[in-house]
Design an enzyme around this catalytic site. Structure first.
Site, short mmCIF file in Angstrom:
data_model
loop_
_atom_site.label_atom_id
_atom_site.label_comp_id
_atom_site.label_asym_id
_atom_site.label_seq_id
_atom_site.Cartn_x
_atom_site.Cartn_y
_atom_site.Cartn_z
N ASN A 9 0.86 -1.19 0.00
CA ASN A 9 0.00 0.00 0.00
C ASN A 9 0.89 1.24 0.00
OD1 ASN A 9 -1.39 2.28 1.10
ND2 ASN A 9 -3.01 0.93 1.87
N LYS A 12 0.46 3.81 2.89
CA LYS A 12 1.03 3.37 4.17
C LYS A 12 2.55 3.49 4.16
CE LYS A 12 -1.98 -0.33 5.76
NZ LYS A 12 -2.03 -1.76 6.05
N ASP A 71 -1.45 -3.46 10.20
CA ASP A 71 -2.83 -3.75 9.82
C ASP A 71 -3.69 -2.70 10.50
OD1 ASP A 71 -4.31 -5.70 8.14
OD2 ASP A 71 -5.57 -5.74 9.92
N PHE A 153 -4.86 8.60 1.98
CA PHE A 153 -5.44 7.51 1.18
C PHE A 153 -6.71 7.01 1.88
CE2 PHE A 153 -4.23 3.87 3.87
CZ PHE A 153 -3.26 4.45 4.68
N GLY A 154 -7.35 6.03 1.30
CA GLY A 154 -8.48 5.34 1.92
C GLY A 154 -9.58 6.27 2.43
N LYS A 176 -1.50 15.11 9.24
CA LYS A 176 -1.94 13.75 9.59
C LYS A 176 -0.81 12.97 10.27
CE LYS A 176 -3.49 9.35 7.69
NZ LYS A 176 -3.68 8.50 6.51
N HIS A 181 -3.11 7.56 13.99
CA HIS A 181 -3.02 6.24 14.64
C HIS A 181 -1.68 5.58 14.32
CE1 HIS A 181 -4.55 6.19 10.63
NE2 HIS A 181 -4.65 4.88 10.53
N ARG A 182 -1.26 5.73 13.05
CA ARG A 182 0.01 5.11 12.61
C ARG A 182 1.19 5.79 13.32
NH1 ARG A 182 -1.71 5.05 7.93
NH2 ARG A 182 -2.56 2.97 8.19
P1 IMP Z 1 -5.04 -3.33 5.47
O1 IMP Z 1 -4.06 -3.38 4.37
O2 IMP Z 1 -5.91 -4.55 5.59
O3 IMP Z 1 -4.40 -2.93 6.77
O4 IMP Z 1 -6.06 -2.19 5.04
C1 IMP Z 1 -6.14 -1.01 5.69
C2 IMP Z 1 -7.31 -0.25 5.11
O5 IMP Z 1 -7.88 0.54 6.17
C3 IMP Z 1 -6.85 0.75 4.07
O6 IMP Z 1 -6.87 0.22 2.78
C4 IMP Z 1 -7.87 1.86 4.26
O7 IMP Z 1 -9.08 1.52 3.63
C5 IMP Z 1 -8.09 1.84 5.76
N1 IMP Z 1 -7.11 2.70 6.45
C6 IMP Z 1 -6.15 2.32 7.33
N2 IMP Z 1 -5.41 3.36 7.72
C7 IMP Z 1 -5.90 4.43 7.08
C8 IMP Z 1 -5.52 5.78 7.06
O8 IMP Z 1 -4.56 6.23 7.68
N3 IMP Z 1 -6.28 6.57 6.27
C9 IMP Z 1 -7.33 6.14 5.53
N4 IMP Z 1 -7.70 4.87 5.49
C10 IMP Z 1 -6.99 4.00 6.27
#
Ligand code: IMP
Length: 204
Positions: A9, A12, A71, A153-154, A176, A181-182
């Site tokens: 990602n 991330k 995650d 993102f997301g 951000k 959280h990260r």
């Molecule tokens: P993972 O790869 O299963 O951990 O997916 C995490 C998903 O959670 C991402 O693809 C986003 O949809 C959402 N997500 C996690 N962290 C963030 C963030 O910092 N901003 C926006 N969406 C997030």
């Protein structure tokens, strides 16, 4: 210390690299170690911790390197924490379609409280050492997407962190990355590495 980020990602990876830029940790991505961009791990876990471990162990098995997996997801209070671990895959389609579909699940009277959670798994395959770090940021959901898709993102266009009026996508990644959280989980990781002269001590 060199750590491989167990993720493909781009959002991330960018954030983790930016947040750890001032630390002693050298962050590698899949590109740096010759892994394919589509090196993917099937996330069969039902918790962030399970899935972080699945990703960390798969990247470590493929490379033999110490890895850091993240995650993470969005937990909406009125939806009992949904989409949580399923944030990236509860609905097929684009990110924007998922954002809008999530907002459509809330009725006008529902609480708009939500939080992002990140669980990091640090795994050293040589020492067989595993350590988890967690970060949470509370906030609320906007009524529509706001802000630039180039920032973050997301779910960033629909998440307003507590104490702010703008979404993460409006605030931009520099803001951000100071509060996310990260960021909070990475601060705990950094603190752990600073207080453990060799990070990969086996647990006693
Ligand atoms: P993972 O790869 O299963 O951990 O997916 C995490 C998903 O959670 C991402 O693809 C986003 O949809 C959402 N997500 C996690 N962290 C963030 C963030 O910092 N901003 C926006 N969406 C997030």
């Amino acid at each position: 210390m060199r750590l491989l980020i167990a993720s493909s990602n781009a959002g991330k990876i960018r954030e983790i690299q930016a947040i750890l830029a001032t630390s002693d940790i050298e962050v590698l991505s899949y590109k740096d170690v010759g892994l394919a961009a589509d090196f993917d791990v099937v996330e069969t876990g039902t918790t962030f911790t399970d899935n972080a471990w699945l990703k960390a162990s798969a990247y470590a098995a493929a490379t033999g390197l110490p890895v850091l997996a993240d995650d993470s997801g969005l937990e909406v209070e009125a939806l009992d924490g949904f989409p949580g671990v399923y944030s990236n895959r509860w609905l097929a389609g684009t990110t924007s379609e998922r954002n809008q579909a999530l907002l459509a699940k809330l009725s006008p009277t529902d609480s708009r409280n939500a939080q992002f959670r990140s669980v990091l798994c640090l795994y050293d395959p040589q020492m067989k050492h595993t350590q988890f770090f967690e970060g949470v940021i509370k906030g609320s959901l906007a009524t529509a997407e706001r802000g630039s898709r180039l920032e973050g993102f997301g779910y960033d266009p629909i998440f307003i962190p507590e104490g702010y009026t703008q979404t993460f996508a409006e605030l931009g990644v520099a803001v951000k990355n100071q509060i996310s959280h990260r960021r909070q989980a990475l601060l705990k990781l950094n603190q752990f590495l600073l207080t453990n002269t060799h990070p990969a001590q086996p647990e006693s």
